[in-house]
Design a protein around this motif. Structure first.
Motif, PDB file in Angstrom:
ATOM      1  N   VAL A 110      -8.622  66.762-101.634  1.00 27.91           N
ATOM      2  CA  VAL A 110      -9.302  66.695-102.930  1.00 27.91           C
ATOM      3  C   VAL A 110      -8.581  65.666-103.796  1.00 27.91           C
ATOM      4  N   ALA A 111      -9.333  65.018-104.680  1.00 24.86           N
ATOM      5  CA  ALA A 111      -8.747  64.006-105.548  1.00 24.86           C
ATOM      6  C   ALA A 111      -7.817  64.665-106.565  1.00 24.86           C
ATOM      7  N   LEU A 112      -6.633  64.077-106.752  1.00 21.86           N
ATOM      8  CA  LEU A 112      -5.703  64.590-107.751  1.00 21.86           C
ATOM      9  C   LEU A 112      -6.196  64.197-109.147  1.00 21.86           C
ATOM     10  N   PRO A 113      -6.121  65.120-110.112  1.00 19.46           N
ATOM     11  CA  PRO A 113      -6.554  64.756-111.462  1.00 19.46           C
ATOM     12  C   PRO A 113      -5.695  63.636-112.051  1.00 19.46           C
ATOM     13  N   LYS A 114      -4.408  63.674-111.744  1.00 19.57           N
ATOM     14  CA  LYS A 114      -3.519  62.621-112.244  1.00 19.57           C
ATOM     15  C   LYS A 114      -2.800  61.965-111.066  1.00 19.57           C
ATOM     16  N   PRO A 115      -3.397  60.934-110.492  1.00 24.73           N
ATOM     17  CA  PRO A 115      -2.761  60.310-109.328  1.00 24.73           C
ATOM     18  C   PRO A 115      -1.443  59.621-109.698  1.00 24.73           C
ATOM     19  N   SER A 116      -0.607  59.416-108.667  1.00 28.30           N
ATOM     20  CA  SER A 116       0.733  58.881-108.883  1.00 28.30           C
ATOM     21  C   SER A 116       0.979  57.621-108.049  1.00 28.30           C
ATOM     22  N   ILE A 117       2.068  56.945-108.378  1.00 31.68           N
ATOM     23  CA  ILE A 117       2.449  55.727-107.662  1.00 31.68           C
ATOM     24  C   ILE A 117       3.862  55.862-107.123  1.00 31.68           C
ATOM     25  N   ASP A 118       4.035  55.418-105.876  1.00 29.73           N
ATOM     26  CA  ASP A 118       5.360  55.386-105.238  1.00 29.73           C
ATOM     27  C   ASP A 118       5.436  54.052-104.513  1.00 29.73           C
ATOM     28  N   THR A 119       6.424  53.238-104.812  1.00 32.72           N
ATOM     29  CA  THR A 119       6.520  51.968-104.099  1.00 32.72           C
ATOM     30  C   THR A 119       7.898  51.793-103.485  1.00 32.72           C
ATOM     31  N   GLY A 120       7.980  50.946-102.472  1.00 34.39           N
ATOM     32  CA  GLY A 120       9.270  50.662-101.843  1.00 34.39           C
ATOM     33  C   GLY A 120       9.327  49.234-101.337  1.00 34.39           C
ATOM     34  N   MET A 121      10.351  48.531-101.800  1.00 33.40           N
ATOM     35  CA  MET A 121      10.551  47.135-101.366  1.00 33.40           C
ATOM     36  C   MET A 121      11.974  47.014-100.851  1.00 33.40           C
ATOM     37  N   GLY A 122      12.131  46.467 -99.659  1.00 31.42           N
ATOM     38  CA  GLY A 122      13.464  46.297 -99.092  1.00 31.42           C
ATOM     39  C   GLY A 122      14.206  45.182 -99.827  1.00 31.42           C
ATOM     40  N   LEU A 123      15.321  45.549-100.453  1.00 33.36           N
ATOM     41  CA  LEU A 123      16.092  44.544-101.208  1.00 33.36           C
ATOM     42  C   LEU A 123      16.557  43.407-100.305  1.00 33.36           C
ATOM     43  N   GLU A 124      17.000  43.752 -99.098  1.00 30.27           N
ATOM     44  CA  GLU A 124      17.537  42.722 -98.205  1.00 30.27           C
ATOM     45  C   GLU A 124      16.423  41.780 -97.746  1.00 30.27           C
TER      46      GLU A 124
END
Ligand code: ATP
Ligand code: MG
Ligand code: MG
Ligand code: MG
Length: 469
Positions: free
Chosen positions: A218-232
């Motif tokens: 089911v769709a979340l009422p308040k969707p979220s963001i999670d990101t990841g970028m490799g520093l190296e």
């Protein structure tokens, strides 16, 4: 040219300016998740916020998170030294929105950072989206002006993230950098994507659904963001090199390793220097976070990493313990960003030195045995499983060390045979224990230990089943 330390700050400063709280990295041993071997992504310390179990006084965060991907579900150990982009220990840069901004802002922020602040050329960038996520594809067109052929639709789980069988989940969109046709490899989704030409630098996860046990979303009422970028990885791109190990931080560690062994940092031994630089970081950070070498669980992964580095030190001709002598070079590079390294310097140094001293003799004897056994092999024949097991049992060679040692000779190990020998020995040990007339409590303790070992480190047990001890 920006150093890795400066690139890390550019990232966090950018997101602080965009209203994010700069949160410190959490330790490599996850505080709230016994099923996870090591922290392996930036979102781990925020899990309970994403599920709504916990609230903080901020809705946006940015981190540079210490990660280890060795043992457990994600295991990049065998790639290290051989691909341009994998480490056992690395830093994941991430921005997070806890029910605040969503897809459009996340894409806009990412694109602004990499093209404006980092100044990457747009024509070398391409993105992937989940095949059902037309919204993301349209946003990439609108915000970045990317043409259709550089928005690649992917139908696999690579582009759909889920926290577990239940809980938050959603499509991902990944940003790739094209290092050019001189390097082998095809774009994501193609048959030859295993090459290192197109390097994944940033993964944006759009947590927009909640999955229940029966598989419905089911769709979340308040969707979220999670990101990841490799520093190296992003640093390699920004420093104009292809291989992570050619960045300033790694070059200084490799220089220290070459110096201490009086060997050429480039040339035929380059892979050994890369493994040593990588494993030095992983071992030191793990020890600083309280992991000690042992025969089980997390300590066992640490021990495998340390011993594997020691074999490469041996290949470089080091006759005395080497790793502990490289700690000052690591602290010089990373001590400011991670003061726990400075605080733990004595512990790290002593632990490395002790393990190296203890393992040295068996390492040499084991390598001699391995050489003798290899001589007996016909061409194309794998090393018998019982030999690999003897190396493990008597000489303390983790299976992956043996595999790594045979890699250059293109010799495989009979992993099934190894597992059979291991299972046989365990069964014998149990029989011996039960038959020894020991008090019943001892037996209970033994069973309990086995059980706890299994449930505490699920990922590890799975690895073991695959023979990646
Ligand atoms: P790859 O496909 O290259 O193995 P991944 O898809 O497993 O990467 P993610 O789980 O999406 O990686 O993690 C987010 C980012 O963290 C990646 O885009 C990459 O920049 C970085 N990263 C992941 N694994 C490693 C690693 N072993 N060493 C260095 N950086 C890594
Ligand atoms: Mg991976
Ligand atoms: Mg990937
Ligand atoms: Mg990815």
């Amino acid at each position: 040219m920006k150093s890795i330390n400066e690139i890390r700050s550019t990232f966090t400063d950018f997101f602080v300016k965009a209203g994010h709280r700069h949160v410190a990295s959490s330790p490599l041993v996850p505080a709230n998740d016994p099923t996870l071997m090591f922290t392996n992504a930036g979102m781990v310390q925020f899990k309970d916020i994403f599920t709504g179990k916990e609230k903080r006084d901020y809705l946006r965060a940015a981190t540079a998170q210490k990660c280890v991907r060795a043992g457990g579900k994600h295991n990049d150990l065998d790639n290290v030294g051989y691909t341009a982009r994998h480490h056992t220990f690395f830093e994941m840069l991430g921005n997070f929105s806890f029910g605040d901004y969503f897809k459009e802002t996340a894409i806009e922020l990412a694109w602004t950072l990499i093209t404006r602040d980092f100044g990457l050329p747009k024509d070398k960038l391409l993105v992937t989206v989940y095949h059902e996520d037309e919204e993301a594809a349209a946003l990439w067109k609108k915000i970045a002006g990317l043409p259709e052929d550089r928005i690649i639709r992917i139908a696999t789980s690579d582009n759909f993230w889920a926290m577990g069988d239940t809980g938050p989940c959603g499509p991902c969109s990944e940003i790739f950098f094209d290092h050019g046709p001189a390097i082998w490899g095809g774009p994501p989704g193609s048959a030859d994507q295993d090459g290192d030409r197109f390097i994944e630098i940033w993964n944006l996860v759009f947590m927009q659904f909640e999955q229940s046990a029966d598989g419905t979303r089911v769709a979340l009422p308040k969707p979220s963001i999670d990101t990841g970028m490799g520093l190296e990885r992003v640093s390699a791109v920004l420093q104009g090199v292809h291989n992570n190990y050619d960045t300033d931080l790694f070059q200084s560690l490799i220089a220290a390793s070459a110096d201490a062994t009086n060997t050429d940092p480039k040339g035929p031994m380059a892979a050994s220097h890369r493994v040593i630089a990588d494993h030095l970081r992983a071992s030191s950070f793990l020890i600083a976070d309280g992991v000690m070498p042992s025969n089980e669980g997390r300590g066992n992964v640490l021990r495998r990493i340390m011993r594997r580095a020691m074999r490469h030190a041996q290949l470089l001709g080091a006759r005395d313990p080497l790793m502990y002598r490289l700690v000052p070079a690591l602290i010089k590079q990373m001590g400011v960003a991670y003061p726990e390294l400075i605080r733990a310097e004595a512990l790290v140094t002593e632990t490395l030195k002790l393990e190296e001293t203890r393992f040295k003799q068996t390492l040499e004897r084991g390598l001699k045995l391995l050489d003798d056994e290899v001589e007996k092999l016909g061409s194309g024949q794998p090393l018998p499983g019982d030999v690999a097991f003897r190396l493990y049992d008597t000489y303390g060679f983790p299976l992956d060390l043996t595999q790594d040692a045979l890699r250059a000779k293109d010799i495989a190990v009979d992993v099934d045979g190894f597992n059979t020998a291991m299972a046989h020995q365990k069964a014998e040990a149990r029989k011996a224990w039960a038959g020894s007339g020991e008090a019943a409590t001892d037996l209970v303790w033994y069973e309990l230990k086995e059980e706890v070992g299994a449930s505490e480190f699920l990922g590890y047990e799975t690895e073991e089943a695959e023979g990646k001890l």
